[in-house]
Design an enzyme around this catalytic site. Structure first.
Site, PDB file in Angstrom:
ATOM      1  N   GLU A  98       8.062  -0.233  61.175  1.00  0.00           N
ATOM      2  CA  GLU A  98       7.191   0.575  61.034  1.00  0.00           C
ATOM      3  C   GLU A  98       6.896   1.597  60.508  1.00  0.00           C
ATOM      4  O   GLU A  98       7.984   2.508  61.201  1.00  0.00           O
ATOM      5  CB  GLU A  98       6.395   0.111  62.539  1.00  0.00           C
ATOM      6  CG  GLU A  98       4.873  -0.614  63.093  1.00  0.00           C
ATOM      7  CD  GLU A  98       3.662  -0.488  61.835  1.00  0.00           C
ATOM      8  OE1 GLU A  98       3.725  -0.086  60.690  1.00  0.00           O
ATOM      9  OE2 GLU A  98       2.745  -1.043  62.294  1.00  0.00           O
ATOM     10  N   ASP A  99       5.281   2.444  60.267  1.00  0.00           N
ATOM     11  CA  ASP A  99       4.976   3.905  60.419  1.00  0.00           C
ATOM     12  C   ASP A  99       5.566   4.042  61.308  1.00  0.00           C
ATOM     13  O   ASP A  99       5.710   5.516  61.786  1.00  0.00           O
ATOM     14  CB  ASP A  99       4.536   3.923  59.385  1.00  0.00           C
ATOM     15  CG  ASP A  99       3.062   3.145  59.394  1.00  0.00           C
ATOM     16  OD1 ASP A  99       3.526   2.927  60.569  1.00  0.00           O
ATOM     17  OD2 ASP A  99       1.890   3.288  58.930  1.00  0.00           O
ATOM     18  N   ASP A 102       1.324   3.053  67.609  1.00  0.00           N
ATOM     19  CA  ASP A 102       0.022   3.906  68.210  1.00  0.00           C
ATOM     20  C   ASP A 102      -1.251   3.225  69.270  1.00  0.00           C
ATOM     21  O   ASP A 102       0.606   3.345  70.842  1.00  0.00           O
ATOM     22  CB  ASP A 102      -1.426   4.456  67.526  1.00  0.00           C
ATOM     23  CG  ASP A 102      -2.615   5.212  67.578  1.00  0.00           C
ATOM     24  OD1 ASP A 102      -2.255   5.715  68.392  1.00  0.00           O
ATOM     25  OD2 ASP A 102      -3.842   4.760  66.594  1.00  0.00           O
ATOM     26  N   PHE A 151      -3.518  13.058  64.693  1.00  0.00           N
ATOM     27  CA  PHE A 151      -3.680  11.783  63.677  1.00  0.00           C
ATOM     28  C   PHE A 151      -3.048  12.805  61.520  1.00  0.00           C
ATOM     29  O   PHE A 151      -2.951  14.176  62.268  1.00  0.00           O
ATOM     30  CB  PHE A 151      -5.221  12.110  63.180  1.00  0.00           C
ATOM     31  CG  PHE A 151      -5.364  10.672  61.768  1.00  0.00           C
ATOM     32  CD1 PHE A 151      -4.798   9.962  62.202  1.00  0.00           C
ATOM     33  CD2 PHE A 151      -4.908  11.082  60.662  1.00  0.00           C
ATOM     34  CE1 PHE A 151      -5.001   8.315  60.735  1.00  0.00           C
ATOM     35  CE2 PHE A 151      -5.041  10.091  59.591  1.00  0.00           C
ATOM     36  CZ  PHE A 151      -5.317   8.746  59.818  1.00  0.00           C
ATOM     37  N   ARG A 164      -0.535   9.505  51.210  1.00  0.00           N
ATOM     38  CA  ARG A 164       0.910   8.421  51.170  1.00  0.00           C
ATOM     39  C   ARG A 164       2.741   9.550  50.257  1.00  0.00           C
ATOM     40  O   ARG A 164       3.824   9.094  51.233  1.00  0.00           O
ATOM     41  CB  ARG A 164       0.656   7.251  50.554  1.00  0.00           C
ATOM     42  CG  ARG A 164      -0.139   6.708  51.822  1.00  0.00           C
ATOM     43  CD  ARG A 164       0.262   5.177  51.110  1.00  0.00           C
ATOM     44  NE  ARG A 164      -1.009   5.114  51.697  1.00  0.00           N
ATOM     45  CZ  ARG A 164      -0.972   3.731  52.852  1.00  0.00           C
ATOM     46  NH1 ARG A 164      -0.852   3.595  53.467  1.00  0.00           N
ATOM     47  NH2 ARG A 164      -2.741   3.011  53.016  1.00  0.00           N
TER      48      ARG A 164
HETATM   49  P1  5GP Z   1      -1.963   0.319  66.183  1.00  0.00           P
HETATM   50  O1  5GP Z   1      -2.177  -0.896  66.196  1.00  0.00           O
HETATM   51  O2  5GP Z   1      -0.125   0.876  67.262  1.00  0.00           O
HETATM   52  O3  5GP Z   1      -2.795   1.364  67.291  1.00  0.00           O
HETATM   53  O4  5GP Z   1      -1.907   1.660  65.073  1.00  0.00           O
HETATM   54  C1  5GP Z   1      -0.309   1.022  63.928  1.00  0.00           C
HETATM   55  C2  5GP Z   1      -1.274   1.067  62.889  1.00  0.00           C
HETATM   56  O5  5GP Z   1      -2.123   2.373  62.702  1.00  0.00           O
HETATM   57  C3  5GP Z   1      -0.152   2.260  61.741  1.00  0.00           C
HETATM   58  O6  5GP Z   1       0.194   0.895  61.301  1.00  0.00           O
HETATM   59  C4  5GP Z   1      -0.468   3.562  60.961  1.00  0.00           C
HETATM   60  O7  5GP Z   1      -1.149   2.468  59.728  1.00  0.00           O
HETATM   61  C5  5GP Z   1      -2.289   3.635  61.773  1.00  0.00           C
HETATM   62  N1  5GP Z   1      -2.327   4.849  62.975  1.00  0.00           N
HETATM   63  C6  5GP Z   1      -2.244   4.689  63.843  1.00  0.00           C
HETATM   64  N2  5GP Z   1      -1.845   6.200  64.204  1.00  0.00           N
HETATM   65  C7  5GP Z   1      -1.940   6.871  62.667  1.00  0.00           C
HETATM   66  C8  5GP Z   1      -1.394   8.415  62.652  1.00  0.00           C
HETATM   67  O8  5GP Z   1      -2.117   9.449  62.926  1.00  0.00           O
HETATM   68  N3  5GP Z   1      -2.183   8.685  60.921  1.00  0.00           N
HETATM   69  C9  5GP Z   1      -1.862   7.470  60.164  1.00  0.00           C
HETATM   70  N4  5GP Z   1      -2.211   7.979  58.589  1.00  0.00           N
HETATM   71  N5  5GP Z   1      -2.388   6.020  60.046  1.00  0.00           N
HETATM   72  C10 5GP Z   1      -2.180   5.760  62.074  1.00  0.00           C
END
Ligand code: 5GP
Length: 178
Positions: A98-99, A102, A151, A164
């Protein structure tokens, strides 16, 4: 679209160094045999490419698509599968790549979905983790860097599909209009 300004958080060099450490740790932790890497599209594609090459054992690579933020910077909470795996994961060691983690909603959904397919084990490797924002408990076994609630873009992470291809990870600051 008018974008804000970029503040460097992790340089390409820092990212590569950390990914090599993660690869070495992963090699140490798993028993002999292939490891099944599941990349979560699209943000994790650069991380997958570098992590896979930092791991010395055999790896199998597959992709899963998940809808996330769309064009904004806040989560909708809704998680939708947009592309399923090509390969079965029954009885194999799965490492989800995973990148960024959050709220944890995406990973929570993915873990539940994949557990039903009876892998031998399932763990998560994430380049970035924002623990402050967690809404669902998720165990991330391999974390590149913990970051505060900001962010970020670059190295696969986007804002409205932009940024990206930055080599560094940067904080996107200031007003943005998507
Ligand atoms: P979660 O489901 O944990 O809230 O979010 C996961 C996804 O939200 C990540 O895979 C990513 O695509 C997006 N995301 C969460 N935080 C960020 C951020 O700071 N920057 C970007 N570009 N995407 C984020």
């Amino acid at each position: 679209m008018s974008a804000g300004t970029l503040r460097l958080l992790f340089s390409a060099q820092q990212i590569q160094k950390r990914i090599h450490e993660m690869g070495a740790q992963i090699d140490k932790d798993y028993p002999d045999g292939a490891l099944h890497l599941v990349c979560i599209l699209k943000g994790a594609c650069f991380f997958l490419a570098d992590l896979a090459r930092a791991i010395e054992r055999d790896v199998v690579i597959d992709f899963m698509g998940i809808s996330s933020y769309g064009r904004g910077t806040t989560t909708s909470g809704a998680v939708k599968l947009t592309k399923d795996l090509d390969l079965a994961v029954e009885n194999v060691h799965v490492l989800l790549v995973e990148d960024i983690v959050d709220t944890g909603l995406t990973l929570n959904y993915l873990m539940n979905t994949l557990q039903q397919r009876k892998p031998r084990s399932i763990r998560v490797a994430a380049l970035l983790d924002k623990p402050e924002r967690r809404q669902r408990p998720v165990k991330v076994s391999y974390v590149g860097f913990e970051i505060p609630d900001e962010f970020v873009v670059g190295y696969g992470l986007d804002f409205a599909e932009r940024y990206r291809n930055l080599q560094d990870v940067c904080v996107l600051e200031g007003p943005q209009v998507a």
